[in-house]
Design an enzyme around this catalytic site. Sequence first.
Site, PDB file in Angstrom:
ATOM      1  N   THR A   1      -2.511  -5.095   8.097  1.00  0.00           N
ATOM      2  CA  THR A   1      -3.028  -5.626   7.620  1.00  0.00           C
ATOM      3  C   THR A   1      -4.655  -4.986   8.284  1.00  0.00           C
ATOM      4  O   THR A   1      -5.089  -4.958   9.227  1.00  0.00           O
ATOM      5  CB  THR A   1      -3.050  -7.046   9.163  1.00  0.00           C
ATOM      6  OG1 THR A   1      -2.477  -6.025  10.355  1.00  0.00           O
ATOM      7  CG2 THR A   1      -2.724  -7.747   8.628  1.00  0.00           C
TER       8      THR A   1
ATOM      9  N   THR B   1       0.564  -1.215  -0.132  1.00  0.00           N
ATOM     10  CA  THR B   1       0.456   0.169  -0.081  1.00  0.00           C
ATOM     11  C   THR B   1       0.945   1.689  -0.098  1.00  0.00           C
ATOM     12  O   THR B   1       2.369   1.435   0.771  1.00  0.00           O
ATOM     13  CB  THR B   1      -0.992  -0.386   1.134  1.00  0.00           C
ATOM     14  OG1 THR B   1      -2.395  -1.025   1.595  1.00  0.00           O
ATOM     15  CG2 THR B   1      -1.510   1.506   1.070  1.00  0.00           C
TER      16      THR B   1
ATOM     17  N   THR C   1      -0.037   1.439   6.721  1.00  0.00           N
ATOM     18  CA  THR C   1       0.122   0.353   6.234  1.00  0.00           C
ATOM     19  C   THR C   1      -0.186  -1.046   6.712  1.00  0.00           C
ATOM     20  O   THR C   1      -0.153  -0.885   7.880  1.00  0.00           O
ATOM     21  CB  THR C   1       0.764   0.467   5.396  1.00  0.00           C
ATOM     22  OG1 THR C   1       1.322  -1.052   4.323  1.00  0.00           O
ATOM     23  CG2 THR C   1       2.299   0.585   5.790  1.00  0.00           C
TER      24      THR C   1
ATOM     25  N   VAL D   1     -12.903  -4.978   1.093  1.00  0.00           N
ATOM     26  CA  VAL D   1     -12.131  -3.241   1.680  1.00  0.00           C
ATOM     27  C   VAL D   1     -11.307  -3.380   2.667  1.00  0.00           C
ATOM     28  O   VAL D   1     -11.986  -3.403   3.913  1.00  0.00           O
ATOM     29  CB  VAL D   1     -13.774  -2.588   0.885  1.00  0.00           C
ATOM     30  CG1 VAL D   1     -12.928  -1.216   1.662  1.00  0.00           C
ATOM     31  CG2 VAL D   1     -13.698  -2.299   0.015  1.00  0.00           C
ATOM     32  N   GLY D   2     -10.533  -3.072   2.660  1.00  0.00           N
ATOM     33  CA  GLY D   2      -8.962  -3.010   4.049  1.00  0.00           C
ATOM     34  C   GLY D   2      -9.519  -1.604   4.694  1.00  0.00           C
ATOM     35  O   GLY D   2     -10.566  -0.831   4.671  1.00  0.00           O
ATOM     36  N   ASP D   3      -8.921  -1.051   5.246  1.00  0.00           N
ATOM     37  CA  ASP D   3      -8.346  -0.289   5.681  1.00  0.00           C
ATOM     38  C   ASP D   3      -8.013   1.658   4.709  1.00  0.00           C
ATOM     39  O   ASP D   3      -8.778   3.025   5.208  1.00  0.00           O
ATOM     40  CB  ASP D   3      -7.955   0.338   7.081  1.00  0.00           C
ATOM     41  CG  ASP D   3      -6.063   0.216   6.613  1.00  0.00           C
ATOM     42  OD1 ASP D   3      -5.688  -0.395   5.595  1.00  0.00           O
ATOM     43  OD2 ASP D   3      -5.229   1.090   7.413  1.00  0.00           O
TER      44      ASP D   3
END
Lengths: 351, 351
Positions: free
Chosen positions: B270, B217, B268, B246-248
């Site tokens: 998990t 990221t 960036t 969708v991640g953070d």
Amino acid sequence: MSHSAVARRCIIIITLLLPFSVLFQHLPAQEKQPGKQRFGIVLHGGAGTILKGSMTPDLERDYREKLTQALTAGYTILKNNGSSLDAVEAAIRILEDSPLFNAGKGAVFTHEGTNELDAAVMDGKTLKAGAVAAVKHIKNPISLARMVMERSPHVMMVGDGAEAFAKAQGMELVGAEYFYTERRWKQLQAARAKEEQQKDSSKLKKYPVPDTSVHGTVGCAALDKMGNLASGTSTGGVTNKRYGRVGDSPIIGSGTYANNSTCAVSATGTGEYFIRSVVAHDISALMEYKGLSLKEAAETVVMVKLVKLGGDGGVIAIDKDGNIAMPFNTSGMYRAYIDTTGNPVVKIYRE
Amino acid sequence: MSHSAVARRCIIIITLLLPFSVLFQHLPAQEKQPGKQRFGIVLHGGAGTILKGSMTPDLERDYREKLTQALTAGYTILKNNGSSLDAVEAAIRILEDSPLFNAGKGAVFTHEGTNELDAAVMDGKTLKAGAVAAVKHIKNPISLARMVMERSPHVMMVGDGAEAFAKAQGMELVGAEYFYTERRWKQLQAARAKEEQQKDSSKLKKYPVPDTSVHGTVGCAALDKMGNLASGTSTGGVTNKRYGRVGDSPIIGSGTYANNSTCAVSATGTGEYFIRSVVAHDISALMEYKGLSLKEAAETVVMVKLVKLGGDGGVIAIDKDGNIAMPFNTSGMYRAYIDTTGNPVVKIYRE
């Protein structure tokens, strides 16, 4: 009696009482006494322009009945030693199944005449969370959000992917026609007509602002007898929305947040402002880092910070001690709660 | 000299100096003196298992060169009185256009062999924000996120809807083949093979956990001469992701947050743990409500709170005074900065 005699007597009394202080150390709060656990539930059915003058007695009764039904369902779970997560899901499912609210069955229509639903849930004990956005064939998005939380390593799934996950988990999908209600369809036609007028007018806007005066997002927050907090939110978004717009409801920290060390929150209002203000987490942070009470924290965010930014709406929240707050900066908010006293309260207007 | 004489002289001196105090009121901080404005930029290209032993000298040189190029592009804008928003967008576009990072051109593949990109940007001055998620044909998602912020009343758009908005705004879409890189394709094949092994083994998991050891990221945070903070993040997510995960990165408050009264942050790692921890807003809240420095706040969240929850990764952040923090709890994080001293620094491993 001389001063020294008074002092001697005081010392004797304190010495005699000292052994009993141990008792109080072990029973500092009411919730730790068996059978006297503090628990409570609070929910909302949206905030916005809700005026008594434009409400019929029948419609008001319908709203009050549905809010009471959802409240009672959640409270019964808590009373019978159920979890706050179960109570939140049960209450929200009832509101999703009613055409009265802008969630599930009663979701508003997008610009394209579809329904795109968002929901989120959070567990204050583990800080686990689940969210779905832009799903079109899910009867109860709150239950899919919980599945994402409990049956996947993820927090958020969107669109067709989220629906594929639902199918893979054995959830039955519903046809788009399930979400058709005449009331919401008329609202879309009215919004489209207004948009056309705007286009024709000299004050042409590049991007017509969707009608956000009609809210109806639903949400619930609960504290169970084990001291665990949970909250959830479900919505159809805003009438005439387009371009896959997602509001604050499924955004952890904005529309939904729960943390056993502070509080559980669900928000409703003009979602964009709630995202930019990270509303739900901000309330928790004001409690944790600044020592504010739930009431002070929730009012600071909703009645001061949001108003300053231009955001309309409100939140419902419950803290780890069972205190409840329901601030809103609009003319009304469908809301209901049963606090630690056990008495149900249902309100709609500012009062 | 008598006491009264001293007092009289003091009064005379104070009276003489009073008119000059107006000058100091208008120039309270260094950054407001022309030519001495504090500004700075910090960026990351992902945190994770990055070991010197498994890196070739050529690849390491490529990473350092690309990080330096992005850093210089952003810094030049700031130096020439440009905005932090422009600097953040320019730096991230360069990283998106490189196949080295998991964003834009170098995005990882989903389970289905597609690329689904997420990005967000936030303006610390106005608290305006823009985000896109699960887009498949956008060369520079960071620029689309900025378009959402500046040309729509919304904050977040997902999937096909977000791409329809891009088209309506005149942005050229790219074919899916643009995102094909051999390295990422091989990573997907490896992840799929590992998944098959897991399925065959007795330790069958209902939901194979995606490979999160490869991060990449990208993100940037900057302070401009006007004292305005901004940050942005762009990602391809995790290899072999499915179900519209969708991640953070595109979640305002979690992967991306900026507020002129505190700091600008990009994260960036998990993503799920970063969402649950509302990482970026938590750093801001610890500064605003608890009075922590940027370094203390960022380290508390990344090195203590995230570690406790099980989250891997890091953040880059800059505060309103130009201080920079880059904590990470993994073996490495591609990172670079130019602080108020003007010296560029590029790092990869823990040192």
